[in-house]
Design a protein around this motif. Structure first.
Motif, PDB file in Angstrom:
ATOM      1  N   ALA A 101       0.810  -1.218   0.000  1.00 35.49           N
ATOM      2  CA  ALA A 101       0.000   0.000   0.000  1.00 35.49           C
ATOM      3  C   ALA A 101       0.845   1.271   0.000  1.00 35.49           C
ATOM      4  O   ALA A 101       0.297   2.372   0.003  1.00 35.49           O
ATOM      5  N   HIS A 102       2.148   1.115   0.035  1.00 39.77           N
ATOM      6  CA  HIS A 102       3.065   2.264   0.115  1.00 39.77           C
ATOM      7  C   HIS A 102       2.741   3.125   1.340  1.00 39.77           C
ATOM      8  O   HIS A 102       2.655   4.349   1.250  1.00 39.77           O
ATOM      9  N   LYS A 103       2.526   2.449   2.461  1.00 42.60           N
ATOM     10  CA  LYS A 103       2.236   3.107   3.727  1.00 42.60           C
ATOM     11  C   LYS A 103       3.190   2.573   4.782  1.00 42.60           C
ATOM     12  O   LYS A 103       3.895   1.597   4.566  1.00 42.60           O
ATOM     13  N   THR A 104       3.174   3.220   5.947  1.00 50.28           N
ATOM     14  CA  THR A 104       3.957   2.713   7.069  1.00 50.28           C
ATOM     15  C   THR A 104       3.136   1.669   7.816  1.00 50.28           C
ATOM     16  O   THR A 104       1.896   1.664   7.717  1.00 50.28           O
ATOM     17  N   PRO A 105       3.785   0.796   8.573  1.00 50.62           N
ATOM     18  CA  PRO A 105       3.030  -0.147   9.388  1.00 50.62           C
ATOM     19  C   PRO A 105       2.057   0.561  10.341  1.00 50.62           C
ATOM     20  O   PRO A 105       0.940   0.088  10.552  1.00 50.62           O
ATOM     21  N   SER A 106       2.451   1.712  10.879  1.00 50.74           N
ATOM     22  CA  SER A 106       1.555   2.455  11.765  1.00 50.74           C
ATOM     23  C   SER A 106       0.295   2.901  11.038  1.00 50.74           C
ATOM     24  O   SER A 106      -0.803   2.879  11.611  1.00 50.74           O
ATOM     25  N   GLU A 107       0.445   3.319   9.790  1.00 50.32           N
ATOM     26  CA  GLU A 107      -0.732   3.723   9.009  1.00 50.32           C
ATOM     27  C   GLU A 107      -1.654   2.533   8.757  1.00 50.32           C
ATOM     28  O   GLU A 107      -2.878   2.667   8.815  1.00 50.32           O
ATOM     29  N   ILE A 108      -1.084   1.379   8.469  1.00 55.20           N
ATOM     30  CA  ILE A 108      -1.889   0.176   8.243  1.00 55.20           C
ATOM     31  C   ILE A 108      -2.645  -0.191   9.513  1.00 55.20           C
ATOM     32  O   ILE A 108      -3.846  -0.491   9.478  1.00 55.20           O
ATOM     33  N   ILE A 109      -1.967  -0.165  10.647  1.00 54.28           N
ATOM     34  CA  ILE A 109      -2.636  -0.475  11.920  1.00 54.28           C
ATOM     35  C   ILE A 109      -3.749   0.524  12.191  1.00 54.28           C
ATOM     36  O   ILE A 109      -4.856   0.146  12.583  1.00 54.28           O
ATOM     37  N   GLY A 110      -3.485   1.806  11.965  1.00 53.03           N
ATOM     38  CA  GLY A 110      -4.514   2.825  12.165  1.00 53.03           C
ATOM     39  C   GLY A 110      -5.723   2.582  11.279  1.00 53.03           C
ATOM     40  O   GLY A 110      -6.868   2.695  11.727  1.00 53.03           O
ATOM     41  N   ASP A 111      -5.482   2.243  10.001  1.00 47.42           N
ATOM     42  CA  ASP A 111      -6.580   1.942   9.080  1.00 47.42           C
ATOM     43  C   ASP A 111      -7.396   0.747   9.572  1.00 47.42           C
ATOM     44  O   ASP A 111      -8.629   0.764   9.527  1.00 47.42           O
ATOM     45  N   MET A 112      -6.697  -0.289  10.037  1.00 45.45           N
ATOM     46  CA  MET A 112      -7.388  -1.489  10.525  1.00 45.45           C
ATOM     47  C   MET A 112      -8.250  -1.162  11.746  1.00 45.45           C
ATOM     48  O   MET A 112      -9.392  -1.642  11.842  1.00 45.45           O
ATOM     49  N   ILE A 113      -7.728  -0.365  12.638  1.00 49.62           N
ATOM     50  CA  ILE A 113      -8.482  -0.006  13.846  1.00 49.62           C
ATOM     51  C   ILE A 113      -9.700   0.851  13.493  1.00 49.62           C
ATOM     52  O   ILE A 113     -10.803   0.621  14.013  1.00 49.62           O
ATOM     53  N   ARG A 114      -9.506   1.830  12.612  1.00 53.50           N
ATOM     54  CA  ARG A 114     -10.649   2.668  12.213  1.00 53.50           C
ATOM     55  C   ARG A 114     -11.735   1.843  11.526  1.00 53.50           C
ATOM     56  O   ARG A 114     -12.926   2.052  11.756  1.00 53.50           O
ATOM     57  N   LYS A 115     -11.334   0.877  10.698  1.00 54.05           N
ATOM     58  CA  LYS A 115     -12.310   0.000  10.036  1.00 54.05           C
ATOM     59  C   LYS A 115     -13.069  -0.834  11.073  1.00 54.05           C
ATOM     60  O   LYS A 115     -14.280  -0.991  10.993  1.00 54.05           O
ATOM     61  N   GLU A 116     -12.340  -1.345  12.045  1.00 59.09           N
ATOM     62  CA  GLU A 116     -12.959  -2.143  13.112  1.00 59.09           C
ATOM     63  C   GLU A 116     -13.944  -1.310  13.933  1.00 59.09           C
ATOM     64  O   GLU A 116     -15.041  -1.757  14.251  1.00 59.09           O
ATOM     65  N   LEU A 117     -13.538  -0.084  14.258  1.00 60.04           N
ATOM     66  CA  LEU A 117     -14.421   0.796  15.034  1.00 60.04           C
ATOM     67  C   LEU A 117     -15.659   1.197  14.236  1.00 60.04           C
ATOM     68  O   LEU A 117     -16.762   1.266  14.780  1.00 60.04           O
ATOM     69  N   ALA A 118     -15.477   1.447  12.945  1.00 61.71           N
ATOM     70  CA  ALA A 118     -16.622   1.811  12.103  1.00 61.71           C
ATOM     71  C   ALA A 118     -17.609   0.653  12.006  1.00 61.71           C
ATOM     72  O   ALA A 118     -18.827   0.863  12.011  1.00 61.71           O
ATOM     73  N   ALA A 119     -17.111  -0.565  11.942  1.00 65.16           N
ATOM     74  CA  ALA A 119     -17.980  -1.731  11.846  1.00 65.16           C
ATOM     75  C   ALA A 119     -18.722  -1.978  13.154  1.00 65.16           C
ATOM     76  O   ALA A 119     -19.823  -2.535  13.161  1.00 65.16           O
ATOM     77  N   ALA A 120     -18.140  -1.534  14.270  1.00 70.21           N
ATOM     78  CA  ALA A 120     -18.757  -1.764  15.578  1.00 70.21           C
ATOM     79  C   ALA A 120     -19.869  -0.764  15.885  1.00 70.21           C
ATOM     80  O   ALA A 120     -20.656  -0.980  16.794  1.00 70.21           O
ATOM     81  N   THR A 121     -19.929   0.335  15.122  1.00 66.14           N
ATOM     82  CA  THR A 121     -20.965   1.343  15.413  1.00 66.14           C
ATOM     83  C   THR A 121     -22.115   1.279  14.447  1.00 66.14           C
ATOM     84  O   THR A 121     -22.157   0.646  13.488  1.00 66.14           O
TER      85      THR A 121
END
Length: 77
Positions: free
Chosen positions: A57-77
């Motif tokens: 994705a041409h991103k940093t690991p921190s960006e990937i983790i942040g994306d994963m967490i935001r996706k998880e939080l969005a799915a939970a609401t």
């Protein structure tokens, strides 16, 4: 591994003795103290997966983790 002579080692010792490294005065301002609650150790499989996703994705690991967490939080609401 770097090899130095006895003379070089003595000169380096003298240099560091005369000019010791400066450290922070408060004892808590270093990177690890500032981020002690945010550092996570991953197992080899998770680290490899994360690195592969980040590289693709041409991103940093921190960006990937942040994306994963935001996706998880969005799915939970």
């Amino acid at each position: 591994m770097l090899r130095i002579t006895e003379e070089e080692a003595a000169a380096l010792d003298e240099q560091v003795t005369r000019n010791p490294p400066q450290v922070s005065g408060d004892g808590k301002s270093g990177f690890f103290m500032k981020h002690k609650g945010n550092i996570v150790i991953l197992d080899d499989l998770a680290a490899a997966y994360l690195r592969t996703k980040a590289d693709a994705a041409h991103k940093t690991p921190s960006e990937i983790i942040g994306d994963m967490i935001r996706k998880e939080l969005a799915a939970a609401t």
